[in-house]
Motif scaffolding. Structure first.
Motif, PDB file in Angstrom:
ATOM      1  N   MET A   1       1.402  -0.822  -0.154  1.00 44.88           N
ATOM      2  CA  MET A   1       0.027  -0.035  -0.182  1.00 44.88           C
ATOM      3  C   MET A   1       1.226   0.998  -0.107  1.00 44.88           C
ATOM      4  O   MET A   1       0.203   2.295  -0.181  1.00 44.88           O
ATOM      5  N   ASN A   2       2.366   1.115   0.640  1.00 43.94           N
ATOM      6  CA  ASN A   2       3.019   2.071   0.513  1.00 43.94           C
ATOM      7  C   ASN A   2       3.870   2.918  -0.831  1.00 43.94           C
ATOM      8  O   ASN A   2       3.269   4.044  -0.937  1.00 43.94           O
ATOM      9  N   SER A   3       3.728   2.225  -2.075  1.00 45.43           N
ATOM     10  CA  SER A   3       4.041   2.113  -2.702  1.00 45.43           C
ATOM     11  C   SER A   3       2.966   3.322  -3.677  1.00 45.43           C
ATOM     12  O   SER A   3       3.302   3.763  -4.206  1.00 45.43           O
ATOM     13  N   ARG A   4       1.590   3.127  -3.389  1.00 48.00           N
ATOM     14  CA  ARG A   4       0.455   3.317  -4.123  1.00 48.00           C
ATOM     15  C   ARG A   4      -0.070   4.153  -3.453  1.00 48.00           C
ATOM     16  O   ARG A   4       0.123   5.475  -3.839  1.00 48.00           O
ATOM     17  N   LEU A   5       0.272   4.838  -2.471  1.00 48.90           N
ATOM     18  CA  LEU A   5      -0.580   5.876  -1.966  1.00 48.90           C
ATOM     19  C   LEU A   5       1.414   7.221  -2.241  1.00 48.90           C
ATOM     20  O   LEU A   5       0.759   8.120  -2.059  1.00 48.90           O
ATOM     21  N   GLN A   6       2.374   6.547  -1.820  1.00 51.13           N
ATOM     22  CA  GLN A   6       3.342   7.212  -2.603  1.00 51.13           C
ATOM     23  C   GLN A   6       3.187   7.544  -4.381  1.00 51.13           C
ATOM     24  O   GLN A   6       3.587   8.838  -4.207  1.00 51.13           O
ATOM     25  N   GLU A   7       2.376   6.714  -4.681  1.00 50.95           N
ATOM     26  CA  GLU A   7       2.413   7.135  -6.032  1.00 50.95           C
ATOM     27  C   GLU A   7       1.320   8.322  -6.331  1.00 50.95           C
ATOM     28  O   GLU A   7       2.332   9.126  -7.079  1.00 50.95           O
ATOM     29  N   LEU A   8       0.364   8.482  -5.283  1.00 52.15           N
ATOM     30  CA  LEU A   8      -0.858   9.536  -5.665  1.00 52.15           C
ATOM     31  C   LEU A   8      -0.101  10.565  -4.646  1.00 52.15           C
ATOM     32  O   LEU A   8      -0.561  11.542  -5.024  1.00 52.15           O
ATOM     33  N   LEU A   9       0.448  10.424  -3.815  1.00 51.22           N
ATOM     34  CA  LEU A   9       0.725  11.127  -3.019  1.00 51.22           C
ATOM     35  C   LEU A   9       1.910  12.634  -4.016  1.00 51.22           C
ATOM     36  O   LEU A   9       1.769  14.137  -4.416  1.00 51.22           O
TER      37      LEU A   9
END
Length: 390
Positions: A1-9
């Motif tokens: 989930m970290n990578s997706r949240l990082q991407e969105l941010l």
């Protein structure tokens, strides 16, 4: 989930997020499960200067507002507030970034680096409070509950008083009796305790508080207790016997509900906050009916009701300090009670107000270092005395 949240941010910070991606980011940031992760990602973004050249000044200001002043109108990012620092007016994105980011990383650091008196804290640190209280029976006998062994402590007027394995004081009616015995449980500064009354109601006492009641709880057909200091109540439902909490010049009447009362003698106002159910609060010639989320503030016998985040009022019960635009005097009164210290002010007292949170399990050095990181206040610790310096 970290990578997706990082991407969105990253997409948001660089002004490249689509409406669907903004909605997805909002779903994450509105979910408390991802609060800590988002805080880490934002901290890394600032630390590594990854805000993005394409981000607009408005977007940068939005992020800073949420971190620094929690301006909730600035969607789509919503960030839980952390740390302790004064709430200044936001003058410009660059100026605020410099101050906010410095405090942000100071508060995330497990070390006390950078604090003006960090070496003083290390040499003179003070441990937090702990579970403990003194029970005074009707015959005057005093029992230190932190030292008493688990099991039966007393039998008064047909009521068995025991100390449970989890340290809780429990009252249980074994047989009815017309005899009325009065007990008092009292926490000193640096102590907190929980008691389960004979009707099943539970009471948590904050530091420097006391609760006085009959062993069978009933007086003139009502369940009646007297509180000094602060207590959180989860009252068992009993329509036939109203539950009365008296704090001297103030009285709460309930049938079954959850609420918190702050009635310390050294506080300028008394606060009653309702979490569940309803209560009738009477203060001298004034009275109010509270609904969940209401907080009644009593000063000079007058009541004022406002809507609050009720969970903040019981943060102490959940082992946290949470401050909402509080003065340094208000904060230091809480610190004085929990750490059992004397607070002495030297010089001019800052007029800034502070907000944020810190664990009550932390030593006092952790709290003071976070406050000191604001730059508007400093401390010196000598034994069990804390000097507040301008």
């Amino acid at each position: 989930m970290n990578s997706r949240l990082q991407e969105l941010l990253n997409l948001y910070l660089n002004n490249r997020a689509t409406p669907d991606e903004l909605d997805e980011l909002w779903d994450y940031t509105s979910n408390p499960l991802y609060t800590n992760e988002l805080q880490d990602l934002l901290a890394d973004a600032y630390q590594q200067d990854h805000i993005g050249k394409e981000a607009t000044d408005e977007q940068k200001q939005t992020i800073l507002n949420f971190i620094f002043t929690s301006t909730e109108a600035a969607a789509p990012i919503k960030i839980k507030r952390i740390g302790l620092w004064p709430r200044y007016a936001v003058a410009s994105a660059a100026a605020v970034a410099f101050i906010a980011i410095g405090v942000w990383f100071f508060n995330r650091s497990p070390k006390l680096e950078g604090g003006k008196n960090s070496s003083n804290y290390a040499m003179n640190d003070i441990a937090p409070g702990k579970q403990g209280a003194t029970l005074t029976l009707s015959n005057g006998k005093k029992i230190r509950l932190s030292e008493a062994t688990n099991g039966e402590l007393a039998n008064e007027a047909g009521v068995i008083i025991t100390k449970a394995a989890d340290g809780q004081l429990v009252y249980e009616i074994k047989n009815t009796s017309d005899e009325n015995k009065i007990n008092t449980i009292k926490t000193a500064n640096g102590e907190t305790y929980q008691v389960r009354l004979p009707d099943g109601s539970a009471v948590w006492l904050n530091a420097g508080s006391s609760l006085t009641y009959a062993t069978n709880l009933l007086q003139n057909g009502k369940r009646t207790v007297t509180l000094t200091g602060e207590g959180y109540f989860e009252v068992a439902k009993d329509k036939a016997h109203p539950f009365i909490v008296s704090t001297g010049n103030q009285e709460v009447e309930v049938l079954g509900t959850h609420f918190n009362m702050n009635a310390y003698a050294d506080e300028p106002v008394r606060k009653t906050t309702l979490l569940e159910g309803s209560i009738k609060l009477t203060s001298e010639n004034d009275s109010e009916i509270l609904k969940p989320g209401d907080q009644a503030v009593s000063q000079s016998g007058k009541l004022h009701v406002r809507t609050v985040d009720a969970e903040l009022a019981v943060a102490w019960k959940n082992n946290k300090f949470i401050f909402e635009q509080q003065s340094i005097q208000e904060i230091m009164r809480s610190i004085s009670r929990w750490y059992n210290v004397e607070v002495i002010y030297t010089g001019e007292i800052t007029k800034e107000t502070f907000w944020g949170s810190v664990s009550r399990f932390d030593n006092v050095s952790s709290v003071l270092a976070r406050l000191e990181a604001s730059g508007s206040v400093h401390f010196r610790v000598e034994g069990r005395r804390i000097y507040v310096l301008p």
